[in-house]
Design a protein around this motif. Sequence first.
Motif, PDB file in Angstrom:
ATOM      1  N   LYS A 241       0.814  -1.220   0.000  1.00 53.41           N
ATOM      2  CA  LYS A 241       0.000   0.000   0.000  1.00 53.41           C
ATOM      3  C   LYS A 241       0.847   1.269   0.000  1.00 53.41           C
ATOM      4  O   LYS A 241       0.312   2.368  -0.175  1.00 53.41           O
ATOM      5  CB  LYS A 241      -0.992   0.007   1.169  1.00 53.41           C
ATOM      6  CG  LYS A 241      -0.426   0.124   2.563  1.00 53.41           C
ATOM      7  CD  LYS A 241      -1.566   0.006   3.585  1.00 53.41           C
ATOM      8  CE  LYS A 241      -1.067   0.022   5.012  1.00 53.41           C
ATOM      9  NZ  LYS A 241      -0.553   1.301   5.450  1.00 53.41           N
ATOM     10  N   ASN A 242       2.154   1.098   0.139  1.00 49.34           N
ATOM     11  CA  ASN A 242       3.041   2.253   0.007  1.00 49.34           C
ATOM     12  C   ASN A 242       3.501   2.469  -1.437  1.00 49.34           C
ATOM     13  O   ASN A 242       4.314   3.342  -1.712  1.00 49.34           O
ATOM     14  CB  ASN A 242       4.259   2.083   0.929  1.00 49.34           C
ATOM     15  CG  ASN A 242       3.880   2.250   2.391  1.00 49.34           C
ATOM     16  OD1 ASN A 242       3.046   3.093   2.732  1.00 49.34           O
ATOM     17  ND2 ASN A 242       4.468   1.447   3.254  1.00 49.34           N
ATOM     18  N   THR A 243       2.983   1.649  -2.356  1.00 52.73           N
ATOM     19  CA  THR A 243       3.236   1.849  -3.782  1.00 52.73           C
ATOM     20  C   THR A 243       2.018   2.541  -4.393  1.00 52.73           C
ATOM     21  O   THR A 243       0.990   2.696  -3.739  1.00 52.73           O
ATOM     22  CB  THR A 243       3.457   0.508  -4.504  1.00 52.73           C
ATOM     23  OG1 THR A 243       2.229  -0.217  -4.564  1.00 52.73           O
ATOM     24  CG2 THR A 243       4.513  -0.328  -3.786  1.00 52.73           C
ATOM     25  N   ARG A 244       2.146   2.916  -5.657  1.00 52.25           N
ATOM     26  CA  ARG A 244       1.025   3.574  -6.330  1.00 52.25           C
ATOM     27  C   ARG A 244       0.060   2.569  -6.962  1.00 52.25           C
ATOM     28  O   ARG A 244      -0.971   2.944  -7.514  1.00 52.25           O
ATOM     29  CB  ARG A 244       1.551   4.494  -7.430  1.00 52.25           C
ATOM     30  CG  ARG A 244       2.425   3.779  -8.451  1.00 52.25           C
ATOM     31  CD  ARG A 244       2.870   4.672  -9.583  1.00 52.25           C
ATOM     32  NE  ARG A 244       3.730   3.966 -10.517  1.00 52.25           N
ATOM     33  CZ  ARG A 244       3.297   3.089 -11.414  1.00 52.25           C
ATOM     34  NH1 ARG A 244       2.000   2.804 -11.481  1.00 52.25           N
ATOM     35  NH2 ARG A 244       4.135   2.482 -12.229  1.00 52.25           N
ATOM     36  N   ALA A 245       0.395   1.270  -6.900  1.00 53.82           N
ATOM     37  CA  ALA A 245      -0.414   0.241  -7.550  1.00 53.82           C
ATOM     38  C   ALA A 245      -1.682  -0.058  -6.756  1.00 53.82           C
ATOM     39  O   ALA A 245      -1.691   0.030  -5.524  1.00 53.82           O
ATOM     40  CB  ALA A 245       0.404  -1.033  -7.726  1.00 53.82           C
ATOM     41  N   ASN A 531      -5.673   4.336   5.945  1.00 56.01           N
ATOM     42  CA  ASN A 531      -5.538   3.044   5.263  1.00 56.01           C
ATOM     43  C   ASN A 531      -6.681   2.796   4.297  1.00 56.01           C
ATOM     44  O   ASN A 531      -6.481   2.272   3.198  1.00 56.01           O
ATOM     45  CB  ASN A 531      -5.470   1.914   6.296  1.00 56.01           C
ATOM     46  CG  ASN A 531      -4.133   1.835   6.994  1.00 56.01           C
ATOM     47  OD1 ASN A 531      -3.104   2.171   6.412  1.00 56.01           O
ATOM     48  ND2 ASN A 531      -4.129   1.417   8.244  1.00 56.01           N
ATOM     49  N   LEU A 532      -7.885   3.149   4.710  1.00 51.94           N
ATOM     50  CA  LEU A 532      -9.051   2.930   3.856  1.00 51.94           C
ATOM     51  C   LEU A 532      -8.973   3.794   2.600  1.00 51.94           C
ATOM     52  O   LEU A 532      -9.338   3.360   1.506  1.00 51.94           O
ATOM     53  CB  LEU A 532     -10.331   3.227   4.632  1.00 51.94           C
ATOM     54  CG  LEU A 532     -11.621   2.584   4.113  1.00 51.94           C
ATOM     55  CD1 LEU A 532     -11.453   1.081   3.957  1.00 51.94           C
ATOM     56  CD2 LEU A 532     -12.778   2.875   5.051  1.00 51.94           C
ATOM     57  N   ILE A 533      -8.478   5.009   2.738  1.00 49.31           N
ATOM     58  CA  ILE A 533      -8.293   5.898   1.569  1.00 49.31           C
ATOM     59  C   ILE A 533      -7.264   5.291   0.620  1.00 49.31           C
ATOM     60  O   ILE A 533      -7.473   5.240  -0.595  1.00 49.31           O
ATOM     61  CB  ILE A 533      -7.864   7.310   2.024  1.00 49.31           C
ATOM     62  CG1 ILE A 533      -9.026   8.008   2.748  1.00 49.31           C
ATOM     63  CG2 ILE A 533      -7.425   8.149   0.823  1.00 49.31           C
ATOM     64  CD1 ILE A 533      -8.623   9.293   3.460  1.00 49.31           C
ATOM     65  N   LYS A 534      -6.143   4.793   1.188  1.00 49.44           N
ATOM     66  CA  LYS A 534      -5.100   4.178   0.347  1.00 49.44           C
ATOM     67  C   LYS A 534      -5.613   2.936  -0.358  1.00 49.44           C
ATOM     68  O   LYS A 534      -5.336   2.713  -1.539  1.00 49.44           O
ATOM     69  CB  LYS A 534      -3.877   3.820   1.206  1.00 49.44           C
ATOM     70  CG  LYS A 534      -3.031   5.012   1.613  1.00 49.44           C
ATOM     71  CD  LYS A 534      -1.808   4.552   2.389  1.00 49.44           C
ATOM     72  CE  LYS A 534      -0.921   5.730   2.783  1.00 49.44           C
ATOM     73  NZ  LYS A 534       0.277   5.278   3.545  1.00 49.44           N
ATOM     74  N   LEU A 535      -6.378   2.098   0.375  1.00 48.77           N
ATOM     75  CA  LEU A 535      -6.904   0.874  -0.220  1.00 48.77           C
ATOM     76  C   LEU A 535      -7.929   1.165  -1.307  1.00 48.77           C
ATOM     77  O   LEU A 535      -8.210   0.307  -2.154  1.00 48.77           O
ATOM     78  CB  LEU A 535      -7.536  -0.013   0.859  1.00 48.77           C
ATOM     79  CG  LEU A 535      -6.576  -0.613   1.886  1.00 48.77           C
ATOM     80  CD1 LEU A 535      -7.330  -1.459   2.889  1.00 48.77           C
ATOM     81  CD2 LEU A 535      -5.489  -1.439   1.210  1.00 48.77           C
ATOM     82  N   SER A 536      -8.503   2.355  -1.277  1.00 52.79           N
ATOM     83  CA  SER A 536      -9.460   2.759  -2.311  1.00 52.79           C
ATOM     84  C   SER A 536      -8.754   3.359  -3.520  1.00 52.79           C
ATOM     85  O   SER A 536      -9.400   3.786  -4.477  1.00 52.79           O
ATOM     86  CB  SER A 536     -10.463   3.767  -1.734  1.00 52.79           C
ATOM     87  OG  SER A 536     -11.158   3.212  -0.636  1.00 52.79           O
ATOM     88  N   GLY A 537      -7.408   3.411  -3.468  1.00 54.79           N
ATOM     89  CA  GLY A 537      -6.637   3.894  -4.612  1.00 54.79           C
ATOM     90  C   GLY A 537      -6.357   5.384  -4.596  1.00 54.79           C
ATOM     91  O   GLY A 537      -6.002   5.959  -5.633  1.00 54.79           O
ATOM     92  N   TYR A 538      -6.499   6.025  -3.418  1.00 58.79           N
ATOM     93  CA  TYR A 538      -6.271   7.474  -3.324  1.00 58.79           C
ATOM     94  C   TYR A 538      -5.168   7.770  -2.317  1.00 58.79           C
ATOM     95  O   TYR A 538      -4.794   6.931  -1.496  1.00 58.79           O
ATOM     96  CB  TYR A 538      -7.560   8.188  -2.899  1.00 58.79           C
ATOM     97  CG  TYR A 538      -8.727   7.964  -3.826  1.00 58.79           C
ATOM     98  CD1 TYR A 538      -8.776   8.582  -5.075  1.00 58.79           C
ATOM     99  CD2 TYR A 538      -9.788   7.142  -3.453  1.00 58.79           C
ATOM    100  CE1 TYR A 538      -9.854   8.377  -5.925  1.00 58.79           C
ATOM    101  CE2 TYR A 538     -10.865   6.925  -4.295  1.00 58.79           C
ATOM    102  CZ  TYR A 538     -10.897   7.542  -5.530  1.00 58.79           C
ATOM    103  OH  TYR A 538     -11.957   7.331  -6.381  1.00 58.79           O
ATOM    104  N   GLU A 539      -4.693   9.015  -2.370  1.00 58.18           N
ATOM    105  CA  GLU A 539      -3.672   9.476  -1.439  1.00 58.18           C
ATOM    106  C   GLU A 539      -4.326  10.359  -0.386  1.00 58.18           C
ATOM    107  O   GLU A 539      -5.006  11.334  -0.716  1.00 58.18           O
ATOM    108  CB  GLU A 539      -2.599  10.269  -2.196  1.00 58.18           C
ATOM    109  CG  GLU A 539      -1.404  10.650  -1.353  1.00 58.18           C
ATOM    110  CD  GLU A 539      -0.581   9.463  -0.908  1.00 58.18           C
ATOM    111  OE1 GLU A 539       0.082   9.584   0.150  1.00 58.18           O
ATOM    112  OE2 GLU A 539      -0.587   8.416  -1.595  1.00 58.18           O
ATOM    113  N   PRO A 540      -4.171  10.009   0.928  1.00 57.57           N
ATOM    114  CA  PRO A 540      -4.777  10.822   1.986  1.00 57.57           C
ATOM    115  C   PRO A 540      -4.291  12.274   1.937  1.00 57.57           C
ATOM    116  O   PRO A 540      -3.094  12.530   1.733  1.00 57.57           O
ATOM    117  CB  PRO A 540      -4.318  10.132   3.278  1.00 57.57           C
ATOM    118  CG  PRO A 540      -3.986   8.734   2.867  1.00 57.57           C
ATOM    119  CD  PRO A 540      -3.473   8.829   1.464  1.00 57.57           C
ATOM    120  N   ASN A 541      -5.216  13.200   2.102  1.00 57.90           N
ATOM    121  CA  ASN A 541      -4.955  14.645   2.121  1.00 57.90           C
ATOM    122  C   ASN A 541      -4.365  15.179   0.815  1.00 57.90           C
ATOM    123  O   ASN A 541      -3.868  16.305   0.762  1.00 57.90           O
ATOM    124  CB  ASN A 541      -4.051  15.015   3.303  1.00 57.90           C
ATOM    125  CG  ASN A 541      -4.751  14.803   4.627  1.00 57.90           C
ATOM    126  OD1 ASN A 541      -5.927  15.136   4.773  1.00 57.90           O
ATOM    127  ND2 ASN A 541      -4.044  14.227   5.593  1.00 57.90           N
TER     128      ASN A 541
END
Length: 627
Positions: A241-245, A531-541
């Motif tokens: 989840k620290n990648t852009r994929a 985490n939920l934002i990242k798992l949805s394919g977005y970057e928090p803030n």
Amino acid sequence: MIIKLMKVLDDISKDADKCKMRQIILLAIDGILCALSFVITLALLGFDVSRFSLIPIIIYVAINETFLLLFRCYDSLWKCGGEREVASIFVACFCAVLPSAAIIALTHSKLNLAFYVVNVLMIIVAMVSVRVVYRTMRRLLMYMQVNQNAPSSSRVLIVGAGKAGNMILRELFENPELKKLPVAVVDDDIHKIGKSVFGVPVLGTTEDISTIVERENIDEIIICIANINAKRKRKIIDICKNTRAKLKTIPGIYEIIDGKVNVTKIRDVQIEDLLGREPVKINLSEMDDIINDKIVMVTGGGGSIGSELCRQIAKYNPRQLIIVDIYENNAYDIQQELIRHYQEKLNLKVLIASVRDEDKMNTIFENYRPEIVFHAAAHKHVPLMEDSPCEAIKNNVFGTLNVAKLSNKYKIEKFVLISTDKAVNPTNIMGATKRCCEMIIQSLNKTSKTEFVAVRFGNVLGSNGSVVPLFKKQIEEGGPVTVTHEEVTRFFMTIPEAVSLVLQASAMAKGGEIFVLDMGEPVKIIDLARNLIKLSGYEPNVDINIKVTGLRPGEKLYEEVLMDEEGLTRTSNDQIRIGKPIKIDEVEFKRELNILKRVAENNQDEKVDIIMKSIVPTYVRREEVVV
């Protein structure tokens, strides 16, 4: 031309209605191979082919085809043919030799043992070769189709080169319409690095994921390890989840064994995958002892916890399952789900009723005579109950009292209260009412033959009162995701594991216990949001903002699962503990309950806090303490 033929044969093999046609085509091909091998063997062994009539050839082909049919050599799909199919062809052909030789001897006696040995080996090689060529051509066709779609396909990294990874790769190649191009595999077995799976190279270990994603321009990562412990999976997810994929996974081994899904069902990584919790261990024999052939009632059976209770109870063959709920839509949904799944195998009764209505509940107990009651009916939303405290009292306290008293009256075996960690040192009316419910069942247990117990746990992911559905909706709407305070922490479980532990605790119950479930490590809500934002394919803030709104009425910074004076006793299950009962002045408790009932019936919201603080000494408003 060959590719077009392969497509036609592939279409035939996919269409169930054309299955007979596929068998006929393969039968015809094998017949031709038998005939050709007969003639070629004669020529190889020096026989004069021109002196042979068609009769022995027809007989030989017919007998071989008969044995191939008897050994079910045409029942497997061409694309799935393997060692078993080869073995079946081998045995069938050798079994056909004796009757063939006996019948052909009547028409032509010159054929010797050498002929049959050479011929049967030639037939086996020919038939197996046709199938191998088909599978090879089919795989080449799949690769060509996947590569044709490559410009518009997602570039995929597969995590795991084991059996699950192999299955997913095969699935992706066999379904080019998915438009997913596997370009790399990673696996922590260093002996696999440098090798390839279905032509896809194994480029490194999970530690190399970030580098590979950047170098190979990966769009999507699929975690393909079914049998993996939760902590290991969480570590891999943290790397990914620290990648852009985009991140996806296959179901866990317990979901697969349970029959809910198969290994090829790729799904999005869910917030539950980040909990890092080990699967709940259930003693199946104990479940059978308390539920099998029993009449079981679940109040609030349409809710998130209640409906999962119904699903899991149904697995253990109750004599009858009674679902009681005031909200007809939820009750209808779980009713239809259970009917679809169990049909006539489950004796199911769904009743629309309120636990507040003592007369109606009495009629239900009298008519159905439940032996076990799981009481999940309750108002749970903390902020809403702060604005409607009398409703919380009517439903939670006196709804519970009604069902508990009737359980005592009709001498049921077990009464299990679904409680909450908000009952511990409550700072809101909802938590205070649930603590009062715990006191009610402990009080009744002292004089009743019914075993009254409570099971206390924290937030469940995906339940109606959980923040996760709210966060998902806010993300879908483009944000912001609202968090009340940066330091707010909560304990979390999944609904199925919480309910499994509730059932296990009920099997252990002797009466009077408050079972406390192991909730794992507390989770910061703001981390959950990120985490939920990242798992949805977005970057928090960046893509989705996180907004801190301030604590709501009655909300704590953190929750507890145990009061100081309760202590903890271990059980046979490491995930379940027992809190020691606290002494209650029975006479005073009943008197105060009567006062509380009059206050609630008269909707005197302003008096609720005073009475509740008297009943529940640990109840302190958040604004009255320093947090």
